[in-house]
Write an enzyme that holds these catalytic residues in place. Sequence first.
Site, PDB file in Angstrom:
ATOM      1  N   ASP A 110       0.845  -1.055  -0.083  1.00 24.48           N
ATOM      2  CA  ASP A 110       0.046  -0.030  -0.104  1.00 24.48           C
ATOM      3  C   ASP A 110       0.965   1.269  -0.052  1.00 24.48           C
ATOM      4  O   ASP A 110       2.008   1.312   0.546  1.00 24.48           O
ATOM      5  CB  ASP A 110      -0.811  -0.011   1.208  1.00 24.48           C
ATOM      6  CG  ASP A 110      -1.893   0.936   0.888  1.00 24.48           C
ATOM      7  OD1 ASP A 110      -1.729   2.229   1.002  1.00 24.48           O
ATOM      8  OD2 ASP A 110      -3.370   0.354   1.039  1.00 24.48           O
ATOM      9  N   ASN A 160     -12.880  -3.558   3.349  1.00 21.42           N
ATOM     10  CA  ASN A 160     -13.920  -2.259   3.392  1.00 21.42           C
ATOM     11  C   ASN A 160     -14.864  -2.376   2.143  1.00 21.42           C
ATOM     12  O   ASN A 160     -14.430  -2.820   1.105  1.00 21.42           O
ATOM     13  CB  ASN A 160     -13.086  -0.784   3.326  1.00 21.42           C
ATOM     14  CG  ASN A 160     -12.095  -1.001   4.349  1.00 21.42           C
ATOM     15  OD1 ASN A 160     -12.252  -1.497   5.369  1.00 21.42           O
ATOM     16  ND2 ASN A 160     -10.851  -0.379   3.950  1.00 21.42           N
ATOM     17  N   HIS A 206     -10.751  -5.700  -2.621  1.00 21.04           N
ATOM     18  CA  HIS A 206      -9.357  -5.676  -2.078  1.00 21.04           C
ATOM     19  C   HIS A 206      -9.263  -6.100  -0.817  1.00 21.04           C
ATOM     20  O   HIS A 206     -10.128  -5.705   0.171  1.00 21.04           O
ATOM     21  CB  HIS A 206      -8.415  -4.352  -2.345  1.00 21.04           C
ATOM     22  CG  HIS A 206      -9.034  -3.108  -2.091  1.00 21.04           C
ATOM     23  ND1 HIS A 206     -10.157  -2.449  -2.663  1.00 21.04           N
ATOM     24  CD2 HIS A 206      -8.424  -2.285  -0.818  1.00 21.04           C
ATOM     25  CE1 HIS A 206     -10.297  -1.226  -1.638  1.00 21.04           C
ATOM     26  NE2 HIS A 206      -9.234  -1.386  -0.868  1.00 21.04           N
ATOM     27  N   HIS A 224      -7.088  -5.772   2.788  1.00 17.35           N
ATOM     28  CA  HIS A 224      -5.858  -5.165   3.192  1.00 17.35           C
ATOM     29  C   HIS A 224      -5.166  -6.231   4.508  1.00 17.35           C
ATOM     30  O   HIS A 224      -5.820  -6.894   5.088  1.00 17.35           O
ATOM     31  CB  HIS A 224      -6.222  -4.158   4.270  1.00 17.35           C
ATOM     32  CG  HIS A 224      -6.754  -2.943   3.488  1.00 17.35           C
ATOM     33  ND1 HIS A 224      -6.116  -1.826   3.167  1.00 17.35           N
ATOM     34  CD2 HIS A 224      -7.935  -2.994   2.876  1.00 17.35           C
ATOM     35  CE1 HIS A 224      -6.683  -0.856   2.466  1.00 17.35           C
ATOM     36  NE2 HIS A 224      -7.997  -1.461   2.180  1.00 17.35           N
TER      37      HIS A 224
END
Length: 116
Positions: A33, A89, A102, A104
Amino acid sequence: MSETTETIFSKIISREIPANIVYEDDLALAFKDIHPQAPVHILVIPKKPIAKLDDAESEDRDLLGHLLLTAKRVALEAGLENGYRVVINTDADGGQTVYHLHLHILGGRQLAWPPG
């Protein structure tokens, strides 16, 4: 999200935008990230364009399982043997800012709960 909807992640998949890629296979891509929220912060994305978890269908079951197993593999390769968090999310209230599904992977320090 349709096959033609472009996001920053679809541009990373097509190599239009550079990324620090740490893992890739036929179905998924993992990269660091650019705004890390922990010492280790890696994103795992499907190459298939799915905007958000709510858009996944029953035919995506194997892909979703593959993403979780990829997250496990990438976390261990990143040295997170003491633990890590995997977060998805979904939509605005869930904190999603890029509409390409995606995961994390967060780790490298003690993570607090509740998170937000």
